[in-house]
Design an enzyme around this catalytic site. Structure first.
Site, PDB file in Angstrom:
ATOM      1  N   ARG A 109       0.925  -1.428   0.464  1.00  0.00           N
ATOM      2  CA  ARG A 109       0.076   0.169  -0.161  1.00  0.00           C
ATOM      3  C   ARG A 109       0.539   1.383   0.068  1.00  0.00           C
ATOM      4  O   ARG A 109       1.863   1.378   1.478  1.00  0.00           O
ATOM      5  CB  ARG A 109      -1.073   0.066   1.140  1.00  0.00           C
ATOM      6  CG  ARG A 109      -2.203   1.102   1.263  1.00  0.00           C
ATOM      7  CD  ARG A 109      -2.883   1.516   2.561  1.00  0.00           C
ATOM      8  NE  ARG A 109      -3.576   0.287   2.881  1.00  0.00           N
ATOM      9  CZ  ARG A 109      -3.716  -0.177   3.477  1.00  0.00           C
ATOM     10  NH1 ARG A 109      -3.731   0.515   4.653  1.00  0.00           N
ATOM     11  NH2 ARG A 109      -4.901  -1.337   3.604  1.00  0.00           N
TER      12      ARG A 109
ATOM     13  N   ARG B  26      -4.282   3.050  17.884  1.00  0.00           N
ATOM     14  CA  ARG B  26      -4.654   2.278  16.363  1.00  0.00           C
ATOM     15  C   ARG B  26      -4.788   3.326  14.782  1.00  0.00           C
ATOM     16  O   ARG B  26      -4.339   3.941  14.970  1.00  0.00           O
ATOM     17  CB  ARG B  26      -5.817   2.015  17.046  1.00  0.00           C
ATOM     18  CG  ARG B  26      -7.071   1.451  15.991  1.00  0.00           C
ATOM     19  CD  ARG B  26      -6.816  -0.285  16.386  1.00  0.00           C
ATOM     20  NE  ARG B  26      -7.974  -1.234  16.678  1.00  0.00           N
ATOM     21  CZ  ARG B  26      -8.006  -1.204  14.761  1.00  0.00           C
ATOM     22  NH1 ARG B  26      -6.768  -1.316  13.656  1.00  0.00           N
ATOM     23  NH2 ARG B  26      -8.935  -2.309  14.580  1.00  0.00           N
ATOM     24  N   LYS B  27      -4.946   3.070  14.401  1.00  0.00           N
ATOM     25  CA  LYS B  27      -5.514   3.595  12.975  1.00  0.00           C
ATOM     26  C   LYS B  27      -5.650   4.449  12.913  1.00  0.00           C
ATOM     27  O   LYS B  27      -6.337   5.251  13.992  1.00  0.00           O
ATOM     28  CB  LYS B  27      -5.686   3.361  11.717  1.00  0.00           C
ATOM     29  CG  LYS B  27      -7.456   2.741  11.706  1.00  0.00           C
ATOM     30  CD  LYS B  27      -7.929   2.283  10.772  1.00  0.00           C
ATOM     31  CE  LYS B  27      -8.127   2.570   9.588  1.00  0.00           C
ATOM     32  NZ  LYS B  27      -9.389   1.963   8.454  1.00  0.00           N
TER      33      LYS B  27
ATOM     34  N   GLY C 185     -16.648  -5.180   1.658  1.00  0.00           N
ATOM     35  CA  GLY C 185     -17.324  -6.803   1.531  1.00  0.00           C
ATOM     36  C   GLY C 185     -17.831  -7.613   3.101  1.00  0.00           C
ATOM     37  O   GLY C 185     -17.270  -8.389   3.013  1.00  0.00           O
TER      38      GLY C 185
ATOM     39  N   CYS D 188     -15.042  -0.855   4.455  1.00  0.00           N
ATOM     40  CA  CYS D 188     -13.410  -0.146   4.003  1.00  0.00           C
ATOM     41  C   CYS D 188     -14.283   0.724   2.643  1.00  0.00           C
ATOM     42  O   CYS D 188     -13.836   1.650   2.079  1.00  0.00           O
ATOM     43  CB  CYS D 188     -12.544  -0.946   3.631  1.00  0.00           C
ATOM     44  SG  CYS D 188     -11.791  -1.851   5.516  1.00  0.00           S
ATOM     45  N   GLY D 189     -15.344  -0.225   2.109  1.00  0.00           N
ATOM     46  CA  GLY D 189     -15.828   1.054   1.266  1.00  0.00           C
ATOM     47  C   GLY D 189     -16.827   1.669   1.289  1.00  0.00           C
ATOM     48  O   GLY D 189     -17.820   1.822   0.103  1.00  0.00           O
TER      49      GLY D 189
END
Ligand code: SRM
Ligand code: SF4
Length: 509
Positions: free
Chosen positions: A66, A180-181, A434, A439-440
């Site tokens: 990424r 975390r992120k 999904g 994420c989408g």
């Protein structure tokens, strides 16, 4: 730093305290020599992600990388290197534009990593700290600096912020162990093309006493357990203070964020625990100067745009051309072709959008007709159908082991089937994701589709839950689940019904 005691540390806190993720950078040659199977499992499956390199359980031995593209900006030299990296992997060498305006490559072999990192460095590409407990790609308007109606060109501040966070790609231990992120978005336009409200820290344009700056939103996030829009922090920041203020918030999060339970480690949980007033007061202490209260209103006034098509730039005689990249998927040949188009028709620059599309900026008026007649624009269209143009999809089961369903292939085939049945008067944003990790971003779509397993005739089959009502830009609000357990086989019929009932679509004869 609020670090849990070893006994209560979760697996990720333990692996970070045993060895910083960035340490594996010095071991790449060794990993390449011994091969992925002989590597320490924690280095392979977790710490490599600090370099943006992902072990993929679905394709063991074939890693994903990424990259970072601040504000989505890249150039033809970088595109050629990206194409070159995956070309050698044949059909397994593929790529995707992501929902944070960056690029992921697939098929990567561990033995090639040292060479790949050298090539990246030569063209200023970096994948550092793009995953795990780090700051992800910083999103900015994909038309910053060229959009006629923009309020502020955010490109330089976003680049500077990235440079400070990852030490210009060297990797920066100051920010390599967040709880975390962490997602940051900075909007300089009026249409929120960065999805400000779903970031941990977002800056939206606002005038305070007639001076331009940004109102600050904090705590937005999606996860499998909880999704929340960012909330106002009652802070206004002058443009020249955005970078330092962001670093202060990162330090505040790093040192106080909750670390025991990983599902409660995002910034919003710290805000919950403290309350927004205390959060603001603590931020002021870390920042070391009095924070200014927010402007009464922000300047996000436009509906969301997708930037697909040909648009005049603020520079006279120049245009930006938004190309639709079906579900963001690219192969090596596509990278070379996009690099060629960007050089022949523009200045070599190419930009990615959060809708997983690409923009060629700086195309002179006189070159537009020839660009539009290029054969590759049959695939990367400037005027696709009103549903096709706005489809977004996460990775899904082809490569992601969290996925409940395949996504990208269905996103194309189901929308083709629906577009064959209805005329839709204006774009309807359909997002596929999904699994509940989102994420989408189904919650920001007009129609969001989240993968689930559905029982049909005694068998488990792929299906979706349907979200609706997500709005971005002015009066942004997260969409909510309105239907559950629709199998993929029945989905085109259900979507046709929704489009006719709610979006003014008419069925084709
Ligand atoms: Fe994501 C985990 C892909 C944007 C929320 N995401 C993953 C992993 C790494 C899971 C894995 O290891 O397989 C996925 C990698 C699959 C693969 O092979 O591609 C993955 N996320 C993606 C991308 C590629 C989707 C896409 O097709 O574009 C996006 C990469 C963005 C980037 O360039 O950095 C991506 N992920 C997002 C977003 C959207 C956004 O940022 O606007 C979200 C929701 C916003 C947020 O984070 O608050 C998102 N991803 C997650 C989560 C849930 C986070 C949480 O707090 O629980 C996970 C799971 C996790 O981190 O444990 C996750
Ligand atoms: Fe994977 Fe789920 Fe994210 Fe899609 S939403 S990329 S399936 S983690």
């Amino acid at each position: 730093m609020t670090t849990a005691t070893p006994a209560t540390q979760n697996k990720f806190e333990r692996l970070k305290s045993e060895k910083d993720g960035l340490a594996v950078k010095a071991e790449l040659e060794e990993f390449a020599r011994i091969g992925w199977e002989a590597m320490d499992e924690t280095d392979r499956e977790h710490r490599l992600k600090w370099l943006g390199v992902f072990f993929r359980p679905v394709t063991p031995g074939r890693f994903m990388m990424r990259f970072r593209a601040p504000s989505g900006i890249t150039n033809s030299d970088q595109l050629r290197v990206l194409g070159d990296i995956i070309q050698r992997y044949g059909d397994e060498g593929t790529a995707d534009i992501t929902t944070r305006q960056s690029i992921q490559l697939r098929g990567i072999r561990i033995e090639d990593l040292p060479d790949i990192f050298r090539k990246m460095e030569a063209v200023g590409l970096t994948s550092m700290q793009s995953a795990m407990d780090n700051v992800r790609n910083i999103t900015g308007s994909p038309v910053a600096g060229i959009e006629a109606g923009e309020l502020y060109d955010t490109r330089a501040m976003i680049q500077e912020l990235q440079d400070r966070i990852i030490s210009k790609g060297e990797g920066n231990p100051e920010f390599s162990n967040l709880p975390r992120k962490f997602n940051i978005a900075i909007a300089g336009c009026r249409d929120n093309s960065v999805h400000a409200e779903i970031n941990d820290l977002a800056f939206v344009p606002a005038f305070k006493d007639d001076v331009f700056g940004f109102n600050v939103l904090v705590g937005g996030f999606f996860s499998g357990k909880r999704c929340d829009a960012a909330i106002p922090m009652d802070v206004w920041v002058a443009p020249e203070d955005v970078v330092e203020f962001s670093l202060s918030i990162l330090r505040l999060f790093r040192d106080n964020g909750l670390r025991v339970n990983r599902t409660k480690a995002r910034l919003m949980f710290l805000i919950d625990e403290w309350g927004i007033e205390k959060f603001r007061a603590e931020a002021q202490l870390v920042h070391g100067k009095t924070l200014i209260t927010a402007a009464a209103k922000d300047e996000i006034e436009w509906e969301k745009r997708d930037h697909i098509g040909v648009y005049p730039q603020k520079q006279a005689g120049l245009n930006y051309v938004g190309l639709h990249i079906p579900v963001g998927k690219l192969n090596a040949t596509d990278f070379f072709e996009l690099a060629r188009l960007a050089e022949v028709y523009g200045t070599g620059e190419l930009r990615f959008t959060v809708e997983q599309n690409a923009i060629i900026p700086h195309v002179a008026d006189a070159k537009i007709p020839t660009l539009l007649s290029e054969p590759s624009l049959q695939r990367f269209q400037v005027n696709p159908g009103n549903l096709t143009r706005t489809v977004v999809s996460c990775t899904g089961a082809q490569f992601c082991n969290f996925a409940m369903i395949e996504t990208k292939q269905y996103a194309v085939s189901v929308i083709d089937a629906v577009e064959a049945q209805v005329d839709v008067p204006k774009p309807v944003r359909i997002h596929w994701t999904g699994c509940p990790n989102s994420c989408g971003q189904p919650q920001v779509a007009d129609i969001g589709l989240m993968g689930v397993k559905v029982r049909k005739d005694g068998k488990m089959v792929e299906g979706v839950d349907i979200f609706m009502g997500g709005t971005v830009g002015k009066d942004a609000k997260l969409g909510e689940k309105v239907m559950k357990g629709i199998s993929i086989a029945e989905l085109d019929g259900v979507l046709v019904g929704l489009l006719v009932d709610k979006f003014g679509a008419t069925t084709k004869p």
